[in-house]
Design a protein around this motif. Structure first.
Motif: not given
Length: 536
Positions: A100-112, A114-130
């Motif tokens: 199920i974690i593969n399907l849960y990860s779709l939410i992060g992938s779909c948001l990533a 737009r998020t990376s275009d908005w806050i940048g690639r670097r802070y998106t990586i920090v968000l992923a780790g957090s």
């Protein structure tokens, strides 16, 4: 009149052409004599530029996000043995918990995207780790099945972010000469994470039942903390900076991550052209049209795609689909179960054999990183998938023999273990890293974030379907039949890769679009040129 015309065509024109050729040959000879003489050093092959250490460090830090997925995949393969015993779960519950974690990860992938275009690639990586840090802590303290599923939802969102952003950032910061090498790092760290998960399984397996599996899952929070701190030392992606009109900052990053100042200028010019910025515009801060921020990309993908964009989309989604549908996550997640079916009875034997799988994957992914920019993506991918087909069919045959034998033959046990190792090795040397390298480098700048997100969605959905149905599929058609099915899918994948994927080695990211969408026209031009040469 006719006689004079024939005389010119058959006598005078050939003599004229021959004397012109002799004159040109004599003129070229005089030019060569007048030119400065070449030394032996001039004939030496050109040396490859040295690897850019700054780009190398950036790729390492960004790619460490992939440890999060690798650790979860590896640790769950052994942890489910003890989770099943402690929480009294069924096979179906275990399949859902693992997959199920593969399907849960779709939410992060779909948001990533737009998020990376908005806050940048670097802070998106920090968000992923957090996000993953929170999920790992919650998994470690899970009192029951429902809470564990909720914790895996949180961790899955973080994994989705990490899977999408790591290869995109690495591709955008890497020079063309070493982009394949550096962009393969996410897959390297996935395998490092898997190996760490396997070792964690073996290390904590001796503890009490209720404590061991919780520590296995909770320890995954440690790499996410290291990642979030380390990423702050990275620069932002130069392509994202140009998309935001920050040309001065982008130039500074490109000077650090390119092999030469000339290459930095070429990369900047290409990115500016892709973002719609005039080449003569050299201000530190400029205004950029909304199109370069990703607006309207879905229409460009699905409503009015160009032939090149359509080809790129099919290639990217296809390579992700076939990577997962060939059964790699079934092998990695259910290695103990496969080895149990192959005749290894004790938990220790199964976990030790699983650790061997992790070592095999990690060693061969390291080999692949050095071959990507030397051999090329296409030959390495085709060789890899061919080896996977042979390994899967041999594994299926040996498991079928074991399943139908009263006394399990030792040679069949050895062959099963050997073919599992050869399968993960051939996967890691090509299909594993090239999927992420290829899909992250072929999309145009304006479509890259969303295109990479769609590739991750296909990857995770396919992985989720495989991991959530493997045990049920094995019970229905036998475990040997399941691997015969995976072998057939891998063979179809080889045909797809051979017909649909052009070589991308050595091309800049801005040149990629020209390699897609016009195979027929390119052949037509080649044949037309050939006819002209024959006529001349």
């Amino acid at each position: 009149m006719g006689y004079a015309r024939h005389t010119y065509i058959y006598v005078i024109w050939p003599l004229k052409y021959r004397y012109q050729s002799l004159f040109l040959s004599f003129f070229n000879y005089i030019q060569d004599m007048a030119a400065p003489q070449k030394s032996l050093q001039d004939f030496d092959p050109q040396k490859r530029p040295k690897a850019n250490k700054f780009a190398f460090a950036c790729a390492i830090l960004a790619s460490m996000t992939s440890i999060l997925l690798g650790y979860d995949v590896g640790v769950m393969s052994g942890a489910v043995i003890y989770i099943k015993r402690d929480l009294k779960l069924t096979d179906v519950q275990i399949e859902i918990l693992v997959g199920i974690i593969n399907l849960y990860s779709l939410i992060g992938s779909c948001l990533a995207g737009r998020t990376s275009d908005w806050i940048g690639r670097r802070y998106t990586i920090v968000l992923a780790g957090s996000i993953f840090f929170i999920g790992a802590i919650l998994m470690g303290f899970s009192p029951n099945y429902s809470f564990l599923m909720f914790a895996r939802f949180i961790a899955g969102v973080g994994i989705g972010y990490a899977l999408m952003i790591a290869p995109v950032y690495t591709a955008e910061v890497s020079p063309a000469s070493s982009r394949g090498f550096l962009t393969s790092f996410p897959e390297v760290f996935i395998n490092v994470g898997i190996l760490l998960g396997y070792i964690s399984n073996y290390g904590f397996s001796k503890l009490q039942l209720h404590l061991g599996w919780r520590l296995m899952l909770g320890v995954g929070a440690i790499p996410s903390v290291i990642l979030a701190v380390g990423v702050l030392a990275m620069p932002e992606s130069p392509r994202w900076l140009v998309m935001r009109g920050r040309l001065g900052d982008a130039t500074e990053v490109l000077n650090k991550t390119s092999d030469s100042p000339e290459e930095a200028q070429r990369r900047l010019a290409d990115i500016k052209a892709a973002a719609g910025i005039p080449d003569n515009c050299n201000d530190d801060i400029v205004q950029v049209s909304n199109r370069s921020h990703g607006d309207g990309v879905w229409k460009e993908f699905f409503v009015y795609p160009t032939p090149a964009v359509r080809h790129i989309l099919i290639a990217a989604l296809g390579i992700h689909f076939f990577q997962q549908s060939s059964g790699i996550d079934a092998v990695v997640l259910y290695s103990p179960e496969i080895f149990k079916k192959a005749g290894l009875e004790s938990d220790t034997e199964q976990l030790l054999a699983t650790v061997a799988v992790g070592f095999s994957k990690t060693v061969f992914i390291l080999v692949a990183t050095f071959l990507l920019d030397r051999v090329g993506r296409r030959p390495l991918l085709l060789s890899s998938v061919g080896g996977m087909v042979v390994s899967l069919l041999t594994l299926a045959l040996s498991l079928t023999i074991i399943d139908h034998s009263r006394a399990v033959p030792k040679w069949a046990i050895g062959l099963s273990v050997a073919t599992v190792l050869s399968y993960v090795a051939t996967f890691s040397i090509g299909a594993g890293p090239i999927t992420w390298v290829y899909s992250s480098e072929i999309f145009p700048l304006r479509l890259r974030a969303q295109g990479a997100s769609m590739g991750v969605v296909v990857n995770r959905v396919t992985s989720g379907v495989i991991s959530m149905t493997f045990l049920s599929l094995s019970n229905k058609i036998t475990i040997g039949g399941a691997f015969f099915l995976f072998g057939g899918i891998a063979a179809c994948g080889w045909i797809f890769f051979y017909t649909m994927l052009p070589e991308t080695q050595g091309k800049t990211l801005e040149e990629m679009e020209g390699s897609f969408g016009h195979f027929r026209s390119r052949k037509g031009k080649e044949s037309e040129n050939g006819e002209i040469q024959l006529a001349n």
